[in-house]
Write an enzyme that holds these catalytic residues in place. Structure first.
Site, mmCIF file in Angstrom:
data_model
loop_
_atom_site.group_PDB
_atom_site.id
_atom_site.type_symbol
_atom_site.label_atom_id
_atom_site.label_comp_id
_atom_site.label_asym_id
_atom_site.label_seq_id
_atom_site.Cartn_x
_atom_site.Cartn_y
_atom_site.Cartn_z
ATOM 1 N N ARG A 139 51.054 -44.579 -60.104
ATOM 2 C CA ARG A 139 50.610 -43.194 -60.123
ATOM 3 C C ARG A 139 51.721 -42.311 -60.676
ATOM 4 N NH1 ARG A 139 50.678 -41.253 -55.771
ATOM 5 N NH2 ARG A 139 51.249 -43.017 -54.468
ATOM 6 N N TYR A 163 46.121 -46.911 -65.292
ATOM 7 C CA TYR A 163 46.497 -47.461 -63.979
ATOM 8 C C TYR A 163 45.548 -46.987 -62.862
ATOM 9 C CZ TYR A 163 48.733 -48.050 -59.525
ATOM 10 O OH TYR A 163 48.952 -48.366 -58.211
ATOM 11 N N LYS A 214 41.729 -42.155 -55.347
ATOM 12 C CA LYS A 214 42.607 -41.077 -54.874
ATOM 13 C C LYS A 214 42.094 -39.702 -55.303
ATOM 14 C CE LYS A 214 45.225 -44.208 -53.275
ATOM 15 N NZ LYS A 214 45.932 -44.408 -52.028
ATOM 16 N N HIS A 248 44.417 -40.861 -45.860
ATOM 17 C CA HIS A 248 44.995 -42.075 -46.464
ATOM 18 C C HIS A 248 45.246 -43.078 -45.335
ATOM 19 C CE1 HIS A 248 48.442 -43.715 -49.272
ATOM 20 N NE2 HIS A 248 47.319 -44.366 -49.458
ATOM 21 N N SER A 275 52.008 -44.920 -49.459
ATOM 22 C CA SER A 275 51.724 -45.983 -50.416
ATOM 23 C C SER A 275 52.766 -47.100 -50.321
ATOM 24 C CB SER A 275 51.731 -45.402 -51.830
ATOM 25 O OG SER A 275 50.817 -44.330 -51.905
ATOM 26 N N CYS A 303 53.402 -49.086 -47.851
ATOM 27 C CA CYS A 303 54.117 -49.115 -46.574
ATOM 28 C C CYS A 303 53.348 -49.861 -45.490
ATOM 29 C CB CYS A 303 54.447 -47.704 -46.120
ATOM 30 S SG CYS A 303 55.710 -46.937 -47.156
ATOM 31 N N ASP A 307 42.709 -48.414 -47.060
ATOM 32 C CA ASP A 307 43.399 -47.332 -47.780
ATOM 33 C C ASP A 307 42.875 -45.933 -47.466
ATOM 34 O OD1 ASP A 307 45.514 -46.866 -49.739
ATOM 35 O OD2 ASP A 307 43.944 -46.159 -51.087
ATOM 36 N N ARG A 319 49.179 -55.307 -58.584
ATOM 37 C CA ARG A 319 48.063 -55.157 -57.647
ATOM 38 C C ARG A 319 47.004 -56.239 -57.824
ATOM 39 N NH1 ARG A 319 48.228 -50.488 -53.939
ATOM 40 N NH2 ARG A 319 50.183 -49.537 -54.553
HETATM 41 P P1 GTP Z 1 48.913 -48.703 -50.869
HETATM 42 O O1 GTP Z 1 47.864 -49.644 -51.342
HETATM 43 O O2 GTP Z 1 49.925 -48.387 -51.944
HETATM 44 O O3 GTP Z 1 48.390 -47.446 -50.250
HETATM 45 O O4 GTP Z 1 49.847 -49.475 -49.825
HETATM 46 P P2 GTP Z 1 49.662 -50.131 -48.376
HETATM 47 O O5 GTP Z 1 50.075 -49.155 -47.338
HETATM 48 O O6 GTP Z 1 48.338 -50.761 -48.224
HETATM 49 O O7 GTP Z 1 50.824 -51.221 -48.429
HETATM 50 P P3 GTP Z 1 50.780 -52.805 -48.206
HETATM 51 O O8 GTP Z 1 50.144 -53.199 -46.916
HETATM 52 O O9 GTP Z 1 50.223 -53.412 -49.423
HETATM 53 O O10 GTP Z 1 52.320 -53.147 -48.085
HETATM 54 C C1 GTP Z 1 53.260 -52.901 -49.089
HETATM 55 C C2 GTP Z 1 54.479 -53.762 -48.911
HETATM 56 O O11 GTP Z 1 55.014 -53.641 -47.593
HETATM 57 C C3 GTP Z 1 54.177 -55.234 -49.146
HETATM 58 O O12 GTP Z 1 55.162 -55.773 -49.991
HETATM 59 C C4 GTP Z 1 54.245 -55.832 -47.766
HETATM 60 O O13 GTP Z 1 54.673 -57.166 -47.795
HETATM 61 C C5 GTP Z 1 55.228 -54.916 -47.013
HETATM 62 N N1 GTP Z 1 54.908 -54.853 -45.572
HETATM 63 C C6 GTP Z 1 53.690 -54.653 -45.021
HETATM 64 N N2 GTP Z 1 53.727 -54.713 -43.676
HETATM 65 C C7 GTP Z 1 55.023 -54.944 -43.357
HETATM 66 C C8 GTP Z 1 55.703 -55.109 -42.100
HETATM 67 O O14 GTP Z 1 55.132 -55.052 -41.014
HETATM 68 N N3 GTP Z 1 57.055 -55.318 -42.164
HETATM 69 C C9 GTP Z 1 57.717 -55.392 -43.353
HETATM 70 N N4 GTP Z 1 59.031 -55.602 -43.328
HETATM 71 N N5 GTP Z 1 57.093 -55.255 -44.560
HETATM 72 C C10 GTP Z 1 55.777 -55.028 -44.556
HETATM 73 C C1 SPV Z 2 48.504 -45.841 -53.447
HETATM 74 O O1 SPV Z 2 49.367 -45.618 -54.315
HETATM 75 O O2 SPV Z 2 48.515 -45.260 -52.342
HETATM 76 C C2 SPV Z 2 47.444 -46.841 -53.691
HETATM 77 C C3 SPV Z 2 47.345 -47.439 -55.009
HETATM 78 O O3 SPV Z 2 46.657 -47.100 -52.798
HETATM 79 S S1 SPV Z 2 46.481 -46.386 -56.107
HETATM 80 O O4 SPV Z 2 45.060 -46.470 -55.822
HETATM 81 O O5 SPV Z 2 46.751 -46.875 -57.448
HETATM 82 O O6 SPV Z 2 46.929 -45.028 -55.958
HETATM 83 MN MN MN Z 3 47.009 -45.929 -50.989
#
Ligand code: GTP
Ligand code: SPV
Ligand code: MN
Length: 617
Positions: free
Chosen positions: A91, A231, A240, A260, A282, A284, A307, A399
């Site tokens: 983004r 993207y 979003k 979110h 994002s 996290c 999400d 992704r």
């Molecule tokens: P968006 O799709 O961008 O909104 O992100 P999201 O919040 O769904 O993030 P996602 O669950 O994909 O996690 C992103 C990164 O954080 C990945 O590389 C995970 O491996 C890492 N991660 C997720 N949960 C944990 C956790 O409990 N501990 C640690 N250390 N890393 C984590």
């Molecule tokens: C984020 O960035 O919080 C995502 C990925 O979930 S995107 O939909 O590309 O913004």
């Molecule tokens: Mn997101």
């Protein structure tokens, strides 16, 4: 389906020359599509049906044009890898605008330009921008088609990659268009172009895009204009742009919440069900928590969303959440059988699009953190890659895009347009210090304060610096479609206007606290079920907590640590409320709040004063 006068016999019924009759009786859609075609000058117009034949045709076309590589069907059936332009990977927050009529309504956290000026500027960018390309018309609905008030949209795009991805991420196609026609439904017009017209004879590139990018929301008009990027978050406009930025404005006006947040269902060994929503910025951890495989025996997690959550007060006064999406657009790196077995099972079924991960020599995908590191692969940039390479095989924001229905732990309630009553809301971020593993808010206003002051290190999900701590209120910083001061007020009002006892309890979590050596203090992933268990036990009045200046934190004994590989010291460090660290937060929070001037609800200043007093001056 109507026959298009302009189509050649070889073209499908949905593809026509730009001037022929569109296959819909919906006047609003017809005239908008005509108007856009007139401006952007595509060679063809294709009305998307969303059926399998269309998927076959478009994915094959993307393979033929070099955008997609078909993966080995024995490894990932009906799945594809896309490699983006190396500059179009995330983004673009600095190119994202909320063009409200009054600048004040965009607030201090959004980029703003006068809507008239922005339209004039973008109209020139759009003029002729689809020459040599097909313009796709994608009717879609965010949330259920059977919702009381279905949330329709129509995306016009010149990217087949976007169409294919939209088919995974949203309910779309003919059934949606038919319903819009039957009810003469209003819709959010969402215009997208990659911004790379083709002159006669000009060869296309595998990932067309433009250095000039604009991701623009017109909140009063409920319209979206996006230019220059392919993207996900910039181009799949239902996600979003609609379900968060535009929907947050609708939610403010209509008294609900567009957030979110992931949504999960948690069942205790006694069979007691609780629903949890969680907002983390994002990259996290939302996807991972949403699909968690609990390490605590007897507890079960089922997924509703990873999400976005739309939450409305139900007739019984409780807050009901639905996931408006139809797929997962998840961060690939770090995903594996150990951290997220359910995501692995979801993508292993196939029918998925991977973007910017590595291609193995046997036609499968690979990324950092996945098992079975290959001796050789093609990197996301198309280079030879080996484990000795200095470069990553996959972009950190690479992704997977995969249908939610393939998730083996999808909760049956996902299909209920009414949604699920939320028992707990978790806010969380990525912080190396200061923020304890879990803290319970004293009440809704305190929880709103926690959300409003949420801070996290920036990630690769957006372009710009990574690892810089910033305030990311309710994990919505890049997604609030209006003045964030008004947004905080909206949260406060939700607590005042509804029965507090029926609203979810609010918690603040941090899976990312570090020890002196820089390692994570808390093992995370499946072990986060221990925190979920404590949350549920707090709600049911069973778990103990220590009252600290920042809220209720578990006593070490109240957290289920059976079988957990952690020393008492480590656990204590993960839970610690360090008064000096917190005192250092105060000037940052003060500065953050001052940005909003008179638009900040006074309740939040009162909360800050209370925190200061409890920390002791
Ligand atoms: P968006 O799709 O961008 O909104 O992100 P999201 O919040 O769904 O993030 P996602 O669950 O994909 O996690 C992103 C990164 O954080 C990945 O590389 C995970 O491996 C890492 N991660 C997720 N949960 C944990 C956790 O409990 N501990 C640690 N250390 N890393 C984590
Ligand atoms: C984020 O960035 O919080 C995502 C990925 O979930 S995107 O939909 O590309 O913004
Ligand atoms: Mn997101």
């Amino acid at each position: 389906m109507t026959t298009d006068i302009g189509s050649t016999p070889t073209e499908s019924a949905q593809t026509s020359s730009a001037s022929s009759n569109p296959p819909t009786t919906h006047e609003g859609i017809r005239s908008w599509v005509e108007q856009v075609a007139e401006l952007t000058q595509p060679d063809r117009v294709h009305w998307c049906t969303g059926d399998d034949a269309e998927w076959e045709q478009l994915t094959q076309q993307l393979v033929d044009s070099g955008t997609f590589t078909r993966l080995n069907p024995e490894k990932k059936p009906n799945s594809f890898l896309a490699q983006s332009d190396p500059t179009d990977v995330a983004r673009v927050e600095d190119r994202t605008f909320i063009c409200s009529v009054d600048e004040r309504d965009a607030g201090p956290t959004n980029n703003w330009m006068d809507p008239g000026e922005m339209k004039a500027l973008m109209t020139e960018l759009y003029r002729g921008c689809m020459r040599g390309r097909t313009m796709y018309v994608v009717p879609f609905v965010m949330g259920h088609l059977e919702a009381e008030k279905p949330m329709f949209g129509v995306e016009i795009t010149d990217s087949a990659y976007v169409v294919v991805s939209m088919r995974v991420m949203a309910r779309m196609g003919s059934s949606v268009l038919r319903r819009m026609e039957e009810t003469d439904a209003g819709f959010v017009p969402a215009l997208h172009s990659v911004g790379m017209p083709l002159e006669p004879g000009q060869a296309d590139v595998s990932w067309p895009c433009n250095d000039t990018k604009y991701i623009v929301q017109f909140p009063e008009e409920r319209a979206i204009w996006s230019y220059g990027s392919g993207y996900g978050g910039n181009a799949l406009l239902g996600k979003k742009c609609y379900a968060l930025r535009i929907a947050s404005v609708m939610a403010r006006d209509e008294g609900w919440l567009a957030e979110h947040m992931l949504i999960l269902k948690l069942t205790s060994p006694q069979g007691v069900v609780k629903y949890v929503a969680a907002a983390f910025p994002s990259a996290c951890g939302k996807t991972n928590l949403a699909m968690l495989a609990p390490t605590v025996p007897g507890w079960k997690v089922e997924t509703l969303g990873d999400d976005i959550a739309w939450m409305r007060i139900g007739d019984d006064g409780r807050l009901y959440a639905v996931n408006p999406e139809f797929g997962f657009f998840g961060v690939a790196p770090g995903t594996n059988q150990d951290t997220n077995p359910n995501a692995m099972k979801t993508i292993d079924i196939g029918n998925s699009v991977f973007t910017n991960v590595a291609l193995t020599d046997d036609g499968d995908i690979w990324w950092e953190g996945l098992e079975n590191e290959p001796a050789h692969a093609r990197s996301w940039k198309g280079d030879d890659w080996t484990p000795d390479s200095d470069e990553l095989s996959s972009h950190p924001n690479s992704r997977y895009c995969t249908p939610i229905k393939q998730c083996p732990i999808l909760a049956p309630e996902y299909d209920d347009p009414k949604g699920v009553p939320i028992d707990a809301i978790l806010f969380g971020g990525r912080r190396k210090t200061t923020i304890p593993l879990v803290t319970e808010a004293r009440d809704w206003a305190h929880g709103t304060f926690m959300g409003a002051t949420l801070s996290s290190e920036t990630t690769a999900a957006a372009t710009g610096a990574v690892g810089v701590v910033r305030r990311d209120p309710m994990a919505m910083l890049p997604f609030i479609g209006y003045n964030a001061g008004d947004y905080f007020n909206h949260w406060i009002k939700m607590g005042k206007e509804h029965d507090a006892a029926k609203l979810p309890r609010i918690f603040y979590v941090n899976w990312f606290r570090r020890d002196e050596d820089g390692g994570f203090l808390w093992p995370g992933f499946g072990e986060n079920s221990r925190v979920l268990k404590w949350v549920v036990e707090r709600i049911d009045g069973q778990a103990e907590a220590t009252e600290t200046p920042v809220g209720h934190v578990p006593t070490p004994a109240s957290l289920d640590t059976e079988g957990l590989d952690m020393t008492d010291e480590q656990l204590e460090a993960a839970l610690r409320v360090d008064v000096e660290e917190w005192k250092a937060e105060i000037p940052q929070i003060t500065e953050w709040f001052e940005k909003f001037g008179d638009d900040l609800p006074t309740v939040l200043w009162t909360e800050l004063d209370g925190l200061k007093a409890r920390l002791g001056d």
